[in-house]
Write a protein that holds these residues in place. Structure first.
Motif, PDB file in Angstrom:
ATOM      1  N   THR A  71       0.833  -1.207   0.000  1.00  0.00           N
ATOM      2  CA  THR A  71       0.000   0.000   0.000  1.00  0.00           C
ATOM      3  C   THR A  71       0.865   1.255   0.000  1.00  0.00           C
ATOM      4  O   THR A  71       2.015   1.234   0.454  1.00  0.00           O
ATOM      5  CB  THR A  71      -0.919   0.027   1.231  1.00  0.00           C
ATOM      6  OG1 THR A  71      -0.100   0.055   2.419  1.00  0.00           O
ATOM      7  CG2 THR A  71      -1.804  -1.196   1.267  1.00  0.00           C
ATOM      8  N   GLU A  72       0.296   2.330  -0.523  1.00  0.00           N
ATOM      9  CA  GLU A  72       0.987   3.619  -0.524  1.00  0.00           C
ATOM     10  C   GLU A  72       0.606   4.470   0.680  1.00  0.00           C
ATOM     11  O   GLU A  72       1.135   5.566   0.867  1.00  0.00           O
ATOM     12  CB  GLU A  72       0.655   4.393  -1.805  1.00  0.00           C
ATOM     13  CG  GLU A  72       1.133   3.713  -3.069  1.00  0.00           C
ATOM     14  CD  GLU A  72       0.852   4.552  -4.299  1.00  0.00           C
ATOM     15  OE1 GLU A  72       0.714   5.784  -4.160  1.00  0.00           O
ATOM     16  OE2 GLU A  72       0.760   3.979  -5.387  1.00  0.00           O
ATOM     17  N   THR A  73      -0.327   3.966   1.493  1.00  0.00           N
ATOM     18  CA  THR A  73      -0.771   4.726   2.660  1.00  0.00           C
ATOM     19  C   THR A  73      -1.108   3.767   3.787  1.00  0.00           C
ATOM     20  O   THR A  73      -1.298   2.571   3.570  1.00  0.00           O
ATOM     21  CB  THR A  73      -2.005   5.588   2.316  1.00  0.00           C
ATOM     22  OG1 THR A  73      -2.354   6.395   3.435  1.00  0.00           O
ATOM     23  CG2 THR A  73      -3.178   4.716   1.932  1.00  0.00           C
ATOM     24  N   GLN A 157      -6.700  10.208  -3.244  1.00  0.00           N
ATOM     25  CA  GLN A 157      -6.573   9.626  -1.909  1.00  0.00           C
ATOM     26  C   GLN A 157      -7.407   8.351  -1.778  1.00  0.00           C
ATOM     27  O   GLN A 157      -6.982   7.378  -1.142  1.00  0.00           O
ATOM     28  CB  GLN A 157      -6.988  10.659  -0.863  1.00  0.00           C
ATOM     29  CG  GLN A 157      -6.057  11.858  -0.767  1.00  0.00           C
ATOM     30  CD  GLN A 157      -6.560  12.913   0.197  1.00  0.00           C
ATOM     31  OE1 GLN A 157      -7.631  12.768   0.799  1.00  0.00           O
ATOM     32  NE2 GLN A 157      -5.805  13.994   0.348  1.00  0.00           N
ATOM     33  N   ASN A 160      -5.668   5.481  -3.393  1.00  0.00           N
ATOM     34  CA  ASN A 160      -4.602   4.935  -2.553  1.00  0.00           C
ATOM     35  C   ASN A 160      -5.127   3.987  -1.476  1.00  0.00           C
ATOM     36  O   ASN A 160      -4.351   3.233  -0.880  1.00  0.00           O
ATOM     37  CB  ASN A 160      -3.811   6.060  -1.892  1.00  0.00           C
ATOM     38  CG  ASN A 160      -2.906   6.779  -2.875  1.00  0.00           C
ATOM     39  OD1 ASN A 160      -2.570   6.244  -3.934  1.00  0.00           O
ATOM     40  ND2 ASN A 160      -2.503   7.994  -2.531  1.00  0.00           N
ATOM     41  N   LYS A 161      -6.424   4.058  -1.232  1.00  0.00           N
ATOM     42  CA  LYS A 161      -7.041   3.166  -0.254  1.00  0.00           C
ATOM     43  C   LYS A 161      -7.443   1.831  -0.874  1.00  0.00           C
ATOM     44  O   LYS A 161      -7.935   0.943  -0.165  1.00  0.00           O
ATOM     45  CB  LYS A 161      -8.279   3.829   0.359  1.00  0.00           C
ATOM     46  CG  LYS A 161      -7.985   5.076   1.178  1.00  0.00           C
ATOM     47  CD  LYS A 161      -7.241   4.748   2.461  1.00  0.00           C
ATOM     48  CE  LYS A 161      -7.053   5.995   3.321  1.00  0.00           C
ATOM     49  NZ  LYS A 161      -6.426   5.686   4.624  1.00  0.00           N
ATOM     50  N   THR A 184       2.402   2.194   5.602  1.00  0.00           N
ATOM     51  CA  THR A 184       2.799   2.401   4.209  1.00  0.00           C
ATOM     52  C   THR A 184       3.929   1.447   3.831  1.00  0.00           C
ATOM     53  O   THR A 184       4.910   1.316   4.553  1.00  0.00           O
ATOM     54  CB  THR A 184       3.267   3.853   3.999  1.00  0.00           C
ATOM     55  OG1 THR A 184       2.204   4.744   4.357  1.00  0.00           O
ATOM     56  CG2 THR A 184       3.687   4.088   2.560  1.00  0.00           C
TER      57      THR A 184
END
Length: 357
Positions: A71-73, A157, A160-161, A184
């Protein structure tokens, strides 16, 4: 006096008999031939053959398209839409993080965008009538652009989820579960497209002039006795200064017997035939003094052997290449060398079958 004479005669007769016996025995031994009998060995003839030039290497299989999913977040996992080992298509949703805040922000951004569009449309009609100053129209236009950008930011955003498949492939073992809070970059799983594989390997840089893209490559792994056909795809443009090796890459179709990460043995066909002198592999004796063959020679008494040190090469189909020390047409002992020594007499047997019993 007569008694002494009798004893002397008897002694003379006894010692004379012994001397005659010993003389006869030594005469017989002197005439006996103690030469060892000839040794029966199989004999083979060195011949010149045309062998394709090949280059051997080892490498590691990898998928032509393969990624580690992460994941990026940060966030809490609220849904996992796949299972370990599942086949997925490009763009398919794999995992979702808690996005309730982003969903609310998107609703607000959409409402702001609707309002900004209405104000801009009103000011656009009023500016044509010259009912409002140009600055008010410019402000409405800027507010509309800001509302569009704000909504796009919220959408990014939200993206990214969600983890989606970047390409079609097979998912590996999933390392997380629903309800986990992940940071992350936390590894989730792997995605591998097994329809096409690559092999990364290296060879000494001195072979560079013989290499070119498109050369056929044979690939073998410990998982299968089959040989898989590959094609040399790419040659690196630099040499590793530490190892003086040149990096190469070959491509091959996927197979049920192959997986990324497997160790592979490769044989590159350089498509350049070379003439070599060959012998049966059994003809060469290996020792610390060097690789030796027993060359068969002939004199007036028959056949004899002389050991000779040779320089050997690779082995193919039970025959070994002789780089130096032997000429095509010379005969050597191919089976039974353990009985031989320099100058040993032999009886040549053309077939080695008798030595396998």
């Amino acid at each position: 006096m007569r008694a002494y004479l009798t004893v002397a005669v008897l002694l003379l007769v006894i010692f004379g008999g012994i001397s005659g016996y010993l003389y006869n025995k030594f005469s017989i031994l002197a005439g006996t031939d103690f030469t060892p009998p000839p040794v029966t060995v199989a004999v083979a003839t060195a011949r010149e053959e045309s062998w394709p030039s090949t280059l051997r290497a080892v490498g590691t299989l990898r998928a032509a398209r393969g990624v580690n999913l992460a994941t990026e977040t940060a966030g809490e996992i609220i849904a996992i839409d796949i299972e370990s080992g599942q086949r997925v298509e490009a763009g398919q949703l794999l995992l979702t993080l808690n996005d309730s805040i982003e969903q609310a922000s998107r609703q607000r951004a959409r409402a702001n965008l609707v309002l900004a569009q209405q104000l801009y449309q009103r000011d656009a009609s009023l500016i044509e009538q010259q009912s409002i100053p140009q600055s008010q129209y410019d402000r409405s236009r800027a507010d509309l652009d800001a509302a569009i950008a704000s909504l796009a930011e919220i959408e990014a955003q939200l993206d990214n989820k969600r983890i989606v498949a970047p390409f079609a492939g097979t998912v590996g073992i999933i390392e997380v579960k629903r309800g986990d809070y992940i940071q992350t970059g936390t590894p989730i799983s792997t995605l591998q497209d097994l329809s096409e594989l690559e092999v990364n390997f290296s060879v000494p840089a001195r072979h560079f002039p013989q290499l070119r893209a498109g050369l056929p490559v044979s690939v073998q792994t410990a998982s299968s006795e089959r040989s898989f056909s590959a094609t040399l795809q790419a040659i690196d443009v630099t040499v590793d200064p530490g190892t003086r090796n040149l990096a190469l890459r070959a491509s091959l179709p996927g197979s049920d017997a192959l997986l990324p990460g497997m160790f592979a043995q490769l044989v590159i066909d350089l498509q350049q035939a070379s003439q070599v002198v060959t012998l049966p592999e059994t003809a060469v004796s290996y020792s610390i003094q060097g690789d030796t063959v027993f060359v068969v020679e002939e004199d007036e008494q028959g056949l004899l052997v002389t050991p000779r040190v040779v320089q050997t090469g690779e082995v193919r189909a039970g025959r070994i290449a002789i780089r130096s020390g032997l000429q095509a047409g010379e005969r050597v002992a191919s089976v039974g060398q353990n009985k031989l020594y320099r100058g040993a007499r032999i009886v040549a047997e053309t077939s080695p079958a008798a030595f396998t019993q």
